[in-house]
Design a protein around this motif. Structure first.
Motif, PDB file in Angstrom:
ATOM      1  N   TYR A  76     -74.954  -9.312 -45.192  1.00 32.45           N
ATOM      2  CA  TYR A  76     -73.777  -9.366 -46.051  1.00 32.45           C
ATOM      3  C   TYR A  76     -74.107 -10.099 -47.353  1.00 32.45           C
ATOM      4  O   TYR A  76     -74.751 -11.149 -47.337  1.00 32.45           O
ATOM      5  CB  TYR A  76     -72.638 -10.090 -45.333  1.00 32.45           C
ATOM      6  N   PRO A  77     -73.646  -9.564 -48.491  1.00 35.34           N
ATOM      7  CA  PRO A  77     -73.957 -10.214 -49.770  1.00 35.34           C
ATOM      8  C   PRO A  77     -73.101 -11.449 -49.991  1.00 35.34           C
ATOM      9  O   PRO A  77     -71.964 -11.547 -49.513  1.00 35.34           O
ATOM     10  CB  PRO A  77     -73.606  -9.128 -50.791  1.00 35.34           C
ATOM     11  N   HIS A  78     -73.654 -12.406 -50.739  1.00 33.87           N
ATOM     12  CA  HIS A  78     -72.918 -13.611 -51.086  1.00 33.87           C
ATOM     13  C   HIS A  78     -72.930 -13.887 -52.589  1.00 33.87           C
ATOM     14  O   HIS A  78     -72.277 -14.833 -53.037  1.00 33.87           O
ATOM     15  CB  HIS A  78     -73.497 -14.819 -50.340  1.00 33.87           C
ATOM     16  N   MET A  79     -73.663 -13.068 -53.350  1.00 37.24           N
ATOM     17  CA  MET A  79     -73.762 -13.271 -54.793  1.00 37.24           C
ATOM     18  C   MET A  79     -73.703 -11.916 -55.487  1.00 37.24           C
ATOM     19  O   MET A  79     -74.066 -10.881 -54.916  1.00 37.24           O
ATOM     20  CB  MET A  79     -75.077 -13.971 -55.162  1.00 37.24           C
ATOM     21  N   TYR A  80     -73.266 -11.953 -56.760  1.00 37.36           N
ATOM     22  CA  TYR A  80     -73.276 -10.753 -57.598  1.00 37.36           C
ATOM     23  C   TYR A  80     -73.634 -11.191 -59.010  1.00 37.36           C
ATOM     24  O   TYR A  80     -73.089 -12.167 -59.530  1.00 37.36           O
ATOM     25  CB  TYR A  80     -71.910 -10.080 -57.611  1.00 37.36           C
ATOM     26  N   GLY A  81     -74.559 -10.443 -59.637  1.00 32.98           N
ATOM     27  CA  GLY A  81     -74.918 -10.795 -61.000  1.00 32.98           C
ATOM     28  C   GLY A  81     -76.043  -9.963 -61.550  1.00 32.98           C
ATOM     29  O   GLY A  81     -76.350  -8.868 -61.033  1.00 32.98           O
ATOM     30  N   ARG A  82     -76.697 -10.492 -62.581  1.00 31.57           N
ATOM     31  CA  ARG A  82     -77.780  -9.807 -63.265  1.00 31.57           C
ATOM     32  C   ARG A  82     -79.023  -9.816 -62.381  1.00 31.57           C
ATOM     33  O   ARG A  82     -79.600 -10.870 -62.098  1.00 31.57           O
ATOM     34  CB  ARG A  82     -78.075 -10.506 -64.591  1.00 31.57           C
ATOM     35  N   LEU A  83     -79.456  -8.642 -61.977  1.00 32.22           N
ATOM     36  CA  LEU A  83     -80.611  -8.534 -61.091  1.00 32.22           C
ATOM     37  C   LEU A  83     -81.920  -8.799 -61.833  1.00 32.22           C
ATOM     38  O   LEU A  83     -82.863  -9.334 -61.238  1.00 32.22           O
ATOM     39  CB  LEU A  83     -80.629  -7.162 -60.436  1.00 32.22           C
ATOM     40  N   ASP A  84     -81.966  -8.445 -63.125  1.00 31.90           N
ATOM     41  CA  ASP A  84     -83.184  -8.720 -63.885  1.00 31.90           C
ATOM     42  C   ASP A  84     -83.345 -10.228 -64.118  1.00 31.90           C
ATOM     43  O   ASP A  84     -84.463 -10.759 -64.094  1.00 31.90           O
ATOM     44  CB  ASP A  84     -83.189  -7.961 -65.215  1.00 31.90           C
ATOM     45  N   ARG A  85     -82.240 -10.934 -64.323  1.00 32.71           N
ATOM     46  CA  ARG A  85     -82.317 -12.389 -64.460  1.00 32.71           C
ATOM     47  C   ARG A  85     -82.805 -13.024 -63.160  1.00 32.71           C
ATOM     48  O   ARG A  85     -83.644 -13.927 -63.165  1.00 32.71           O
ATOM     49  CB  ARG A  85     -80.934 -12.943 -64.834  1.00 32.71           C
ATOM     50  N   LEU A  86     -82.278 -12.542 -62.052  1.00 34.24           N
ATOM     51  CA  LEU A  86     -82.690 -13.071 -60.749  1.00 34.24           C
ATOM     52  C   LEU A  86     -84.182 -12.875 -60.534  1.00 34.24           C
ATOM     53  O   LEU A  86     -84.880 -13.784 -60.073  1.00 34.24           O
ATOM     54  CB  LEU A  86     -81.896 -12.379 -59.642  1.00 34.24           C
ATOM     55  N   GLU A  87     -84.671 -11.717 -60.882  1.00 34.67           N
ATOM     56  CA  GLU A  87     -86.085 -11.427 -60.672  1.00 34.67           C
ATOM     57  C   GLU A  87     -86.965 -12.337 -61.531  1.00 34.67           C
ATOM     58  O   GLU A  87     -88.007 -12.822 -61.085  1.00 34.67           O
ATOM     59  CB  GLU A  87     -86.380  -9.961 -60.991  1.00 34.67           C
ATOM     60  N   ASP A 108     -90.509 -16.781 -64.642  1.00 29.39           N
ATOM     61  CA  ASP A 108     -90.632 -16.360 -66.033  1.00 29.39           C
ATOM     62  C   ASP A 108     -89.519 -16.965 -66.887  1.00 29.39           C
ATOM     63  O   ASP A 108     -88.468 -17.366 -66.392  1.00 29.39           O
ATOM     64  CB  ASP A 108     -90.561 -14.829 -66.134  1.00 29.39           C
ATOM     65  N   SER A 109     -89.722 -16.980 -68.173  1.00 28.10           N
ATOM     66  CA  SER A 109     -88.729 -17.503 -69.111  1.00 28.10           C
ATOM     67  C   SER A 109     -87.525 -16.565 -69.192  1.00 28.10           C
ATOM     68  O   SER A 109     -87.649 -15.331 -69.079  1.00 28.10           O
ATOM     69  CB  SER A 109     -89.355 -17.659 -70.501  1.00 28.10           C
ATOM     70  N   LEU A 110     -86.354 -17.170 -69.450  1.00 29.54           N
ATOM     71  CA  LEU A 110     -85.133 -16.386 -69.644  1.00 29.54           C
ATOM     72  C   LEU A 110     -84.778 -16.265 -71.122  1.00 29.54           C
ATOM     73  O   LEU A 110     -83.741 -15.686 -71.460  1.00 29.54           O
ATOM     74  CB  LEU A 110     -83.964 -17.045 -68.896  1.00 29.54           C
ATOM     75  N   ASP A 111     -85.634 -16.794 -71.971  1.00 33.50           N
ATOM     76  CA  ASP A 111     -85.291 -16.869 -73.394  1.00 33.50           C
ATOM     77  C   ASP A 111     -85.030 -15.513 -74.021  1.00 33.50           C
ATOM     78  O   ASP A 111     -84.139 -15.370 -74.859  1.00 33.50           O
ATOM     79  CB  ASP A 111     -86.403 -17.595 -74.170  1.00 33.50           C
ATOM     80  N   ASP A 112     -85.805 -14.492 -73.662  1.00 31.62           N
ATOM     81  CA  ASP A 112     -85.648 -13.175 -74.285  1.00 31.62           C
ATOM     82  C   ASP A 112     -84.947 -12.187 -73.356  1.00 31.62           C
ATOM     83  O   ASP A 112     -85.122 -10.975 -73.471  1.00 31.62           O
ATOM     84  CB  ASP A 112     -87.004 -12.618 -74.710  1.00 31.62           C
ATOM     85  N   LEU A 113     -84.134 -12.694 -72.425  1.00 32.20           N
ATOM     86  CA  LEU A 113     -83.397 -11.809 -71.517  1.00 32.20           C
ATOM     87  C   LEU A 113     -82.422 -10.961 -72.329  1.00 32.20           C
ATOM     88  O   LEU A 113     -81.659 -11.493 -73.148  1.00 32.20           O
ATOM     89  CB  LEU A 113     -82.627 -12.650 -70.490  1.00 32.20           C
ATOM     90  N   GLY A 122     -77.969  -5.831 -68.760  1.00 31.44           N
ATOM     91  CA  GLY A 122     -78.993  -5.496 -67.780  1.00 31.44           C
ATOM     92  C   GLY A 122     -78.352  -5.055 -66.478  1.00 31.44           C
ATOM     93  O   GLY A 122     -77.124  -5.108 -66.321  1.00 31.44           O
ATOM     94  N   PRO A 123     -79.154  -4.642 -65.529  1.00 26.18           N
ATOM     95  CA  PRO A 123     -78.616  -4.156 -64.260  1.00 26.18           C
ATOM     96  C   PRO A 123     -77.943  -5.267 -63.465  1.00 26.18           C
ATOM     97  O   PRO A 123     -78.422  -6.414 -63.444  1.00 26.18           O
ATOM     98  CB  PRO A 123     -79.848  -3.614 -63.536  1.00 26.18           C
ATOM     99  N   THR A 124     -76.822  -4.956 -62.842  1.00 26.98           N
ATOM    100  CA  THR A 124     -76.104  -5.917 -62.010  1.00 26.98           C
ATOM    101  C   THR A 124     -75.940  -5.357 -60.609  1.00 26.98           C
ATOM    102  O   THR A 124     -76.041  -4.145 -60.387  1.00 26.98           O
ATOM    103  CB  THR A 124     -74.721  -6.242 -62.589  1.00 26.98           C
ATOM    104  N   GLY A 125     -75.664  -6.247 -59.672  1.00 32.70           N
ATOM    105  CA  GLY A 125     -75.435  -5.800 -58.295  1.00 32.70           C
ATOM    106  C   GLY A 125     -75.293  -6.970 -57.346  1.00 32.70           C
ATOM    107  O   GLY A 125     -75.430  -8.143 -57.735  1.00 32.70           O
ATOM    108  N   TRP A 126     -75.009  -6.654 -56.089  1.00 34.22           N
ATOM    109  CA  TRP A 126     -74.890  -7.670 -55.050  1.00 34.22           C
ATOM    110  C   TRP A 126     -76.284  -8.124 -54.614  1.00 34.22           C
ATOM    111  O   TRP A 126     -77.226  -7.327 -54.565  1.00 34.22           O
ATOM    112  CB  TRP A 126     -74.120  -7.126 -53.852  1.00 34.22           C
ATOM    113  N   TYR A 127     -76.391  -9.389 -54.265  1.00 34.49           N
ATOM    114  CA  TYR A 127     -77.666  -9.907 -53.772  1.00 34.49           C
ATOM    115  C   TYR A 127     -77.416 -11.117 -52.874  1.00 34.49           C
ATOM    116  O   TYR A 127     -76.273 -11.447 -52.569  1.00 34.49           O
ATOM    117  CB  TYR A 127     -78.617 -10.236 -54.929  1.00 34.49           C
TER     118      TYR A 127
END
Length: 614
Positions: free
Chosen positions: A363-374, A380-385, A389-394
């Motif tokens: 069961y998912p407990h979070m939802y958000g930017r999947l590229d940020r999570l990765e 890696d740096s988030l400066d140039d995010l 971007g793609p979102t989804g449950w995780y």
């Protein structure tokens, strides 16, 4: 025997009852916690009520942690703890306000004129405001006519209702809190910085044991580097409804009721417009679309951060445990179960996104930017995010998403809420008649907790300049969870819950105070729709006792009838009488006890903290 008048019902209990073990343990626990609180105060507070620590402004260790050292003390007194507990709490509270008004930051702009202003945090978040203010919001349960308390609740509530132009936290037009950072100096309308969260520079290594394992001040800054998105409303701000509810229950002023419902209704509407999922970020114009994304904001659905950046350790910090209690505040004010049904619908919506993996349901407990999570996972740096971007449950887990499921069951008595949990809580199994040993086991465990905490207190040899304000939190001896469940049939309060939800509450009419009289014990044995069953016992073999039994913590339940049944006598007859009131009285002869079966209408009355003889 019973006597009923238009104003009150009095039931006389004459049948002797051999003292049950649970009753003796309950009274022992109330007395032991009261004495331990006195020792705790003597060890960690000075004669002014100042906490013996280094006062700091910080999300790691700040004013909220300082006040948590008297967490549950007001509830302990409301249950029947000693008057000394309430007196020491008040001394600590007044000292706390002075200490943190005098304490000033140097580097953090927000606190340079005092961490507190108008006896409230100058500007921080409701995650931390709520932890600090829980003990104050519950003070009215035992001290409802304290003028300082009433004035403070009126003052503080005005800042969150848009009534004070000098503290504009709330926008009446758009029905939003203007920032996640708010307080007595108003909202923070820029991105928060790590400095805003971490507080002034401080020596760490060799001096303090930090809660998150930081060994340097830089690591404290690193901990808060992503806590930036604070402009606009946030679901955690719903905690402010606890202020208005307390103000209403203390004063009866309808303005506080109306605003609470206005603000909760605004969040109900946003949830409905967001496909049944409560957003965690709302723009200044009241629209989800103009915020940080419906899942954004600090402590939002997508708030995954490097909890310990120097170790590369991720933390998924979506905060939902407290949000359902704001909807329950509206339930208390209206009696409409639809408010808490909103939260059940959110739970079901989330769990509907479960997946099967390796033969297991996750069961998912979070939802958000999947590229940020990765990127976070790779370090890696988030400066140039990219902006989009793609979102989804995780963050899929083996247990269901079910914050506050036990409380949801309490509010609705819908058994399916318990099925959301991995196992039925032992307290509920006791109420079902499946675990008769639970009361004694729980009370014995709490007595051991008191012993252990007192031992820890005596072994603590730190000086004040080596102590953070939260260092002694774990030694606070007032742990009232089991007592609330067993005595009141209620949901434990604490740092996450600042409204008491209970089937019954007790008062001592002879001493004119809240709580059970000395030598009297109570045990709620069964809960059902429209009915509660409890035992009431006078352990004093010499003197009679009178107890007022009230429906609900805030007199919100209307008691229609009560039946008194002898527990051990095969010949004594049961007595049943109509009540049709929020309370009735029981007169217990020396050494007498009874089983009371109450029928009532839940949430039939407006919540009030007025004592039942006023």
């Amino acid at each position: 025997m019973s006597r009923s008048t238009s104003r009150e019902t009095i039931i006389d209990v004459m049948t002797p009852l051999a003292a049950p073990a649970w009753a003796l343990l309950e009274r022992q626990l109330l007395e032991a916690q009261s004495r331990a609180c006195e020792q705790f105060y003597d060890r960690y507070f000075d004669e002014r009520g100042y906490l013996l620590c280094v006062p700091r402004w910080s999300g790691d260790d700040g004013p909220d942690d300082a006040l948590e050292n008297v967490l549950n003390w007001t509830v302990l007194h409301a249950l029947g703890g000693s008057d000394r507990v309430l007196a020491l709490y008040k001394r600590a509270l007044e000292g706390h306000f002075r200490q943190y008004t005098e304490a000033k930051t140097t580097a953090v702009e927000l606190g340079r004129d005092g961490m507190y202003y108008q006896e409230f945090h100058a500007c921080f978040d409701w995650f931390h405001h709520g932890e600090a203010w829980s003990v104050i919001l519950l003070q009215g349960l035992t001290d409802p006519y304290d003028e300082r308390l009433i004035n403070r609740m009126r003052r503080w509530s005005s800042w969150y209702m848009g009534d004070d132009p000098h503290v504009p936290n709330y926008d009446k037009q758009h029905k939003v809190m203007r920032s996640f950072f708010n307080g007595s100096r108003g909202p923070l309308l820029r991105k928060a910085t790590a400095l805003d969260w971490a507080g002034d520079p401080i020596e760490v290594a060799g001096r303090f044991d930090t809660g998150h394992g930081e060994t340097t001040y830089q690591e404290m800054l690193d901990h808060f580097r992503d806590y930036t998105d604070v402009v606009g409303d946030n679901h955690v701000n719903l905690g402010a409804t606890g202020l208005a509810l307390a103000a209403y229950a203390l004063t009866g002023d309808a303005r506080y009721r109306d605003w609470t419902l206005e603000y909760v209704d605004a969040w109900v509407e946003r949830t409905q417009r967001n496909d049944g999922l409560i957003p965690s970020s709302v723009g200044l114009d009241g629209l989800v679309e103009s915020g940080y994304g419906w899942y954004g904001g600090v402590y939002g659905w997508g708030f995954t951060v490097l909890e310990i950046p120097w170790h590369g350790q991720l933390a998924h910090r979506a905060v939902h445990l407290r949000t359902p209690f704001a909807f329950a505040n509206a339930l208390l004010l209206t009696g409409h179960p639809g408010y808490v049904d909103v939260w059940r619908s959110v739970i079901d919506k989330v769990n509907a996104n479960a997946k099967r993996e390796d033969g297991r349901t996750l069961y998912p407990h979070m939802y958000g930017r999947l590229d940020r999570l990765e990127r976070l996972r790779r370090g890696d740096s988030l400066d140039d995010l990219p902006a989009d971007g793609p979102t989804g449950w995780y963050e899929f887990r083996s247990h269901k998403f079910a914050p506050s499921a036990e409380a949801l069951w309490y509010w609705t008595l819908d058994r399916s809420a318990l099925e959301l949990m991995d196992e039925t809580p032992r307290w509920v199994r006791f109420l079902d008649g499946e675990d008769p040993d639970y009361p004694e086991a729980a009370l014995r465990a709490e007595l051991e907790t008191v012993r252990s905490k007192v031992a820890g207190m005596r072994a603590d040899h730190r000086s004040p300049d080596m102590s953070m304000s939260d260092d002694m939190n774990h030694l606070n001896p007032a742990t009232t969870g089991a007592l609330i469940q067993l005595m009141l049939g209620g949901i434990p309060t604490g740092r996450d819950v600042a409204t008491l939800h209970a089937f019954v509450r007790y008062f001592d009419p002879l001493r004119r105070r809240a709580g059970l009289p000395d030598h009297v014990a109570a045990l709620v044995e069964r809960i059902a729709e429209g009915e509660v069953q409890l035992q009431l016992v006078n352990l004093d073999p010499v003197g009679e006792k009178v107890v007022v039994v009230q429906g609900g913590a805030y007199a919100e339940h209307q008691i229609t009838r009560v039946r008194s049944t002898p527990i051990q006598s095969p010949v004594a007859a049961a007595v049943e009488v109509a009540v049709d009131h929020s309370h009735f009285s029981v007169r217990l002869a020396p050494g007498a006890g009874t089983r009371l079966s109450l029928t009532f209408r839940r949430y039939a009355n407006q919540p009030t903290l007025a004592l039942p003889w006023v």
